[in-house]
Write an enzyme that holds these catalytic residues in place. Structure first.
Site, PDB file in Angstrom:
ATOM      1  N   ASP A 310       0.856  -1.182   0.000  1.00  0.00           N
ATOM      2  CA  ASP A 310       0.000   0.000   0.000  1.00  0.00           C
ATOM      3  C   ASP A 310       0.902   1.245   0.000  1.00  0.00           C
ATOM      4  O   ASP A 310       2.128   1.141   0.104  1.00  0.00           O
ATOM      5  CB  ASP A 310      -0.935  -0.020   1.221  1.00  0.00           C
ATOM      6  CG  ASP A 310      -2.240   0.718   0.964  1.00  0.00           C
ATOM      7  OD1 ASP A 310      -2.251   1.658   0.135  1.00  0.00           O
ATOM      8  OD2 ASP A 310      -3.258   0.372   1.587  1.00  0.00           O
ATOM      9  N   GLU A 517     -10.558   6.405   4.748  1.00  0.00           N
ATOM     10  CA  GLU A 517      -9.525   5.809   5.606  1.00  0.00           C
ATOM     11  C   GLU A 517      -9.614   6.323   7.041  1.00  0.00           C
ATOM     12  O   GLU A 517     -10.698   6.460   7.592  1.00  0.00           O
ATOM     13  CB  GLU A 517      -8.151   5.990   4.959  1.00  0.00           C
ATOM     14  CG  GLU A 517      -8.076   5.336   3.570  1.00  0.00           C
ATOM     15  CD  GLU A 517      -6.673   5.235   3.013  1.00  0.00           C
ATOM     16  OE1 GLU A 517      -5.772   4.784   3.733  1.00  0.00           O
ATOM     17  OE2 GLU A 517      -6.484   5.590   1.831  1.00  0.00           O
TER      18      GLU A 517
END
Length: 630
Positions: A310, A517
């Site tokens: 990521d 997020e």
């Protein structure tokens, strides 16, 4: 026929052969499309230096890249992070031209290895101006319709290809077990079986493996398809208290039965890449978990695509992030990550990994495994034959067919939670022929709010001028009869306004602002003001249908007795005519909750099958209505 068919065939063979000839006139096997991919990969790798191999393992954001960097370092991949665009309101042609300019840099490197360009197309091509924005995954899970989701994948692939991009960081196959998590809307369901079924989107994005095809090997079915990415491996939806990037504490059996089934299904469907999660499993960062990444994913599950980190994921192996970058690179590469989303400092990563290999901390065999996997996906994509994008698909971006599909998805994803106080007094379907109706609430006329996070900007936006689409208010106004007066007011401060206007009924549209997020982590899950006040002021004075626009269940129990009808619209995207389609009975309500709707946050985490399961609305709840016959 005679010999007329002979010369074109010779011509084609000549062109293939010519394409496999280098500047010095020698035959180059890896450039020959007639050769099988494994031979081309072996030939290319035999020619690569260590530095070129490590360059292929590097992914940079376009902001930090030039064509010269791609040429000089043989960079393997570029990406657009959230909101990283060529210019504001960029057209598909702008995107294609930018990507081809970068590709020109890659092809001018010593070996001419094309780069692959990735983007977070997680609910449609959501970074791109005027793209079709589909409902987020929590909504799609509520459709229980894998075939619909496959069609959405195919439409998304076309819109991604419209901009010259070959690689989508989707689908997210997290199993969200706690709605306090800021990424819960990226999860199809708390139920691993529903998540597994929704991996059908991979067939839409990549194409369906033909009969007899090898399972577990990356598959991309042509120039109108993209490489997909199953994410985030593994357990990202199971962290303690739903805290993003936190620790998933569970035993092996529950990890396998809850969080792994989606990966098994994705690999069987030929998914090209897997992205590693920021989260930890029983205290060990997934970016450093060799047992799960190498031994299980690559070994036991026989995944043959490449594993990608990521965004700055290896940096976060240490606390604070980047505190010991050499250790982070060592642990991440040793765990089995093949491509590192750096994304901003290529020399630091390349120099560090080169040092670790040359000093025998990381074997060359680990580098070769990574590069072989990356090249396998690139050959599967046909990048060596057609590295440059063209304008073939530019008309696909935001096409009417895709908007119609998104509208269908909205209709099928809406969940009717309550409809009247008993079966004899339903409010929905609402009458189109009412004399005068009120539409109110913060989310009634806000395209950015109904799209949510990961739309144009990483965290999402407020307002109606950031992209093209239809708000819920627009949809309602278009649906009712010409003689019906629609009064819109963003919030209602007191009940006098409602009483004085003598409305036939009201539609109240409230919910959460956009987030993505960690910014979306929320311990209380209440509807922000003025939402609750608007519900109270309106529903105390007139029959009301409340529509919740949110990425997860929110606290609604305190207001439920005053609400006549309650609808979960989730995050419907740009085509909110679909909301009006079912409110007014052109289509029936069919959606079923993809997750448990709690009474109070003190119950969390609470999932179907738990011992003390006492929800406001259980997993799978959803009242149905019949379409109104005109």
């Amino acid at each position: 026929m005679g010999s007329s068919g002979f010369f074109p065939t010779v011509g084609i063979l000549f062109l293939f052969a010519w394409g496999a000839v280098g500047e010095q006139g020698e035959y180059i096997l890896y450039k020959d499309p007639k050769q099988p991919a494994f031979r081309r990969i072996n030939d290319l790798m035999s020619r690569m230096t260590l530095e070129e191999k490590i360059g292929q393992m590097t992914q940079l954001d376009r902001v930090y890249t030039t064509p010269e960097i791609l040429k000089n370092y043989s960079i393997g991949s570029l990406l657009s992070g959230g909101g990283s665009v060529p210019l504001p309101n960029a057209t598909p042609k702008d995107w294609v031209d930018m990507i081809n300019n970068f590709q020109k840099g890659s092809l001018s490197s010593r070996l001419g290895i094309p780069m692959v360009y990735g983007i977070d197309a997680v609910h449609g091509h959501n970074n791109v101006y005027k793209a079709t924005i589909f409902p987020h995954n929590i909504a799609l899970g509520s459709t229980r319709d894998p075939e619909l989701v496959r069609r959405i994948g195919a439409a998304t692939a076309l819109e991604v290809r419209a901009t010259g991009i070959q690689y989508a960081f989707a689908p997210c196959i997290a199993v969200c077990r706690d709605p306090r998590w800021g990424r819960c809307y990226e999860s199809y369901s708390e139920d691993p079986q529903i998540v597994k079924e929704m991996t059908e989107i991979i067939k839409g994005l990549q194409g369906e493996i033909p009969p007899g095809g090898r399972k577990g090997v990356p598959y991309v079915g042509g120039p109108d398809k993209v490489a997909a990415c199953a994410k985030h491996f593994v357990g990202d939806g199971g962290t303690t208290k739903g805290i993003n990037e936190n620790n998933t504490v569970t035993d092996w059996h529950r990890l396998m039965s809850i969080h792994m089934p989606g990966y098994d299904a994705s690999i069987i469907k030929g998914v090209s890449t897997v992205m590693v999660s920021y989260s930890s499993y029983n205290g060990l960062k997934m970016h450093a978990n060799r047992n799960l990444v190498t031994d299980f994913l690559k070994g036991r599950m026989r995944f043959r695509g490449f594993v990608i980190s990521d965004w700055q994921g290896i940096d976060k192996i240490t606390t604070p992030a980047h505190a010991n970058y050499t250790l982070s690179v060592l642990d991440g590469i040793s765990a089995g990550i093949d491509m590192i989303m750096v994304p901003d400092n290529h020399t630091e990563f390349i120099d560090t990994l080169t040092y670790l290999v040359k000093n025998n901390y990381i074997p060359v065999s680990r580098i070769d495994d990574a590069v072989r996997r990356i090249l396998r996906v690139k050959f599967t994509l046909g990048l060596f034959e057609k590295p440059y994008a063209d304008y073939t698909y530019i008309d696909q971006l935001g096409s009417q067919a895709h908007r119609d599909l998104a509208r269908e998805a909205v209709r099928k994803s809406l969940v009717l939670l309550k409809n009247g106080n008993n079966a004899d007094e339903p409010l929905i379907p609402l009458s189109k022929k009412a004399r005068k109706i009120l539409v109110t609430g913060t989310h009634a006329h806000n395209l950015g709010y109904q799209c949510g996070g990961w739309t144009i900007a990483w965290q999402g936006l407020s307002g109606n001028n950031h992209t093209a689409g239809t708000t819920i208010l627009n949809g309602i106004t278009a649906a009712v009869d010409h003689g019906t007066e629609v009064v819109y007011k963003e919030s209602v401060d007191g009940s006098d306004f409602v009483t004085d206007n003598n409305f036939d009924y009201a539609i109240v549209v409230v919910g959460e602002p956009p987030y993505a997020e960690t910014a979306g982590d929320n311990a209380n899950l209440t509807i922000p003001e003025p939402g609750p006040s608007t519900i109270t002021n309106v529903c105390s004075s007139v029959k009301c249908a409340v529509v919740i626009v949110s990425g997860r269940p929110l606290v609604v129990e305190p207001y439920l007795s005053s609400i006549d009808a309650l609808v979960a619209a989730w995050l419907p995207g740009t085509e909110s005519q679909g909301v009006a389609d079912v409110l007014f009975g052109d289509y029936g309500f069919t959606g079923k909750t993809s997750r448990t709707w709690f009474k109070t946050v003190e119950q969390l985490p609470m999932n179907y099958g738990d011992e003390h399961y006492d929800p406001l609305f259980p997993l799978g709840h959803g009242l149905t209505t019949e379409p109104v016959q005109c």
